[in-house]
Design an enzyme around this catalytic site. Structure first.
Site, PDB file in Angstrom:
ATOM      1  N   CYS A  71       5.289  -6.180  -1.666  1.00 35.21           N
ATOM      2  CA  CYS A  71       5.879  -5.245  -2.627  1.00 35.21           C
ATOM      3  C   CYS A  71       6.656  -5.999  -3.710  1.00 35.21           C
ATOM      4  O   CYS A  71       6.030  -6.639  -4.546  1.00 35.21           O
ATOM      5  CB  CYS A  71       6.698  -4.192  -1.903  1.00 35.21           C
ATOM      6  N   HIS A 109       2.909  -2.042   1.984  1.00 38.96           N
ATOM      7  CA  HIS A 109       3.714  -2.578   3.090  1.00 38.96           C
ATOM      8  C   HIS A 109       2.886  -2.637   4.376  1.00 38.96           C
ATOM      9  O   HIS A 109       2.909  -1.682   5.153  1.00 38.96           O
ATOM     10  CB  HIS A 109       4.926  -1.677   3.341  1.00 38.96           C
ATOM     11  N   GLU A 153       3.563  -4.145   6.978  1.00 36.92           N
ATOM     12  CA  GLU A 153       4.441  -4.211   8.161  1.00 36.92           C
ATOM     13  C   GLU A 153       4.639  -2.856   8.837  1.00 36.92           C
ATOM     14  O   GLU A 153       4.983  -2.803  10.015  1.00 36.92           O
ATOM     15  CB  GLU A 153       5.799  -4.828   7.785  1.00 36.92           C
TER      16      GLU A 153
END
Ligand code: GLN
Length: 548
Positions: free
Chosen positions: A384, A510, A512
């Site tokens: 990001c 993202h 994650e």
């Protein structure tokens, strides 16, 4: 699927930070492995409508769900443990409850009645809890109540769950998580705070069915008996929760203590065999028996509070286990990288990860970190804001666009390589207005990304306002930069890579948020793998120079 959904409520006593989220996720994991479909919900007693507007120092990471809800970081644990997606319905704050009640009042839905905490707020809370059960897909809904019993602000939640138990006595179970402190001077574990905490719950009309006791030392039989007697629970419902070396061990510890057995018995859930948790144990084995070790620098501006990057840290743990490798994270504050000492600080890392973020503090340090990773050919992952910094660095130092920046920091810069798209420019409110949630991304064949994902269309979650500015696309292409992932609907750049670099990937999304224990995210797995290869090369180089 049972005909009625069972509701389990997890409250916390004595102190905060006892790990209600992990205990809830662990119980959910155990019930899921017994064949039940389970979801977990978090009720947060603060007035913000969601944690999206909160500074990470206040509340840690903001976790984003597939449907674009900005939620509490505990939802990340739920997804990582269960490998099942959550949604906006899984996180409700006092602010959201009041917002909805006030909207109804303005519409005239309450037909002239005085709108009060009881019944209007408590009914709204109960509706939000039951909403998940009414989807008819869950056998069990576990609801974690944020805060500590006795807090003024969580009272309406406690009252709502008391009422739900009164309405559905056979389908509701209360678990209370407490602390049994150890007094080093007398060498004793103390039960009094737990007794008091249970008394407080009793004042509110709630008798806990199960006590999960956080402790640094094992509970003796006598102590369990004492807790059971004073707190009015069965002795086998006193569950020890001893400090664990990793959160991923907690489901096994809870299983040894029989937590899921007691829950099934008390809720009359037909239980299957004790689950083997094969894949989970495999993961834990790999995690605790690494064959190699690497050092990844995580560059961010909230590194003092590790919870701010919890999903990234957990994703690296998952990817480490998959590679049978211990991933040591070096937490580096980006403001430490703003001067010539930058290279000194970053020396010796096997991989560099520039984290997401907002605002100007430390941004030049992040850009310097990208520069170091790019020029030194060190594996680099930018997430990001991390990807946006990579774009700025390349613009400034490869394409020679002096002063290139993101309009987030410098609105009038000469080369706005990162800027807002028209849609975002019209928005004034801060809350819930970013590009949020899952979007499709088309992957170019022959790219590094395509070899990592092994797919040509992926879906990843977003949380940002600014984008790569497509006016500059040709200038980047001319320098050999590849935009390997593009949003097929609006042509926005989602990923960049440098094919001549050993491993250089920037992603606007993202990854994650989607890594789980059972399904580690391929981007992290591959990044860790690249860092391992790089560390081996470095070792070879050192031994070659020593022998020559
Ligand atoms: N601040 C940047 C944006 O809003 C990046 C956000 C992030 O890293 N999550 O676009």
């Amino acid at each position: 699927m049972s005909s009625t959904t069972k509701y389990i409520f997890v409250t916390g006593g004595v102190t905060s930070s006892l790990g209600k989220g992990i205990v809830s996720a662990s119980l959910a994991k155990l019930l899921q492995s017994r064949g039940f479909s389970v979801t977990i919900q978090k009720l947060d007693p603060y007035i913000n409508v969601d944690p999206g507007t909160l500074n990470p120092y206040e509340h840690g990471e903001c976790y984003v769900t597939e449907d674009g809800a900005e939620t509490d970081l505990d939802l990340g644990h739920y997804e990582r443990f269960l490998d099942v997606q959550t949604s906006q319905d899984n996180n409700v704050t006092t602010g959201r409850i009041y917002q909805s009640v006030i909207n109804k009042e303005r519409k005239g839905d309450y037909l002239g009645k005085t709108v009060q905490v009881i019944p209007h707020i408590t009914n709204e809370i109960k509706d939000h809890i039951k909403q998940l059960g009414e989807k008819n897909i869950y056998d069990v809904v576990i609801t974690e109540i944020g805060g500590t019993v006795g807090d003024i602000e969580s009272l309406p939640f406690i009252e709502a769950i008391r009422q739900l138990h009164w309405e559905l006595p056979k389908d509701v179970l209360f678990i209370h998580l407490t602390l049994i402190p150890y007094l080093a001077t007398s060498g004793e574990l103390k039960t009094k705070p737990t007794q008091h905490s249970v008394k407080t719950l009793l004042e509110y009309g709630i008798q806990p069915d199960i006590l999960v006791c956080r402790t640094e030392h094992h509970l003796t039989e006598d102590l369990r008996k004492k807790i059971a007697l004073f707190c009015n629970v069965e002795q086998k419902a006193v569950i020890e929760s001893i400090d664990a070396s990793t959160i991923y061990e907690v489901p096994l510890l809870m299983q040894e203590e029989g937590l899921d057995e007691v829950v099934c018995e008390q809720l009359n859930l037909k239980k299957s065999e004790k689950p083997a948790l094969k894949k989970w144990k495999e993961f834990l084995f790999n995690h605790s028996h690494p064959e190699k070790e690497i050092k990844i620098g995580l560059i961010g501006k909230y590194v003092e509070l590790k919870d701010s990057y919890i999903s990234i840290a957990e994703s690296l743990i998952h990817a480490g286990a998959k590679n049978k490798c211990k991933v040591n994270i070096e937490w580096i504050h980006s403001s430490k990288l703003e001067d010539e000492k930058c290279n000194e600080v970053l020396k010796g890392l096997n991989g560099i990860l520039v984290a997401p973020g907002f605002g100007s503090r430390g941004i030049e340090g992040k850009i310097n970190a990208v520069n170091y990773a790019r020029e030194s050919n060190i594996p680099f992952l930018g997430i990001c804001l991390g990807m946006q910094c990579a774009v700025i660095e390349i613009a400034r130092n490869v394409i020679q666009l002096n002063g290139a920046h993101t309009t987030e920091i410098d609105e009038n810069n000469p080369f706005p390589v990162i800027s807002k798209i028209e849609e975002q420019k019209q928005i004034e409110n801060m809350g819930g207005t970013m590009r949020l949630g899952a979007y499709e991304c088309e992957i170019k064949s022959d790219s590094l990304l395509s070899s990592i994902y092994q797919k040509d269309l992926i879906k990843e979650r977003h949380r940002h306002r600014f984008e790569f500015n497509n006016d500059f696309i040709n200038q980047f292409n001319e320098k050999g930069i590849v935009f390997s992932g593009i949003n097929p609907k609006n042509n926005l750049v989602e990923t960049i890579e440098i094919p001549s670099h050993r491993w250089f990937v920037g992603v606007q999304f993202h990854p994650e948020y989607k890594s789980t224990v059972i399904n580690p995210h391929p981007l992290f797995v591959n990044f860790v793998n690249a860092a391992i290869d790089f560390s081996k090369e470095k070792i070879e180089l050192i031994s070659e120079t020593q022998h020559s």
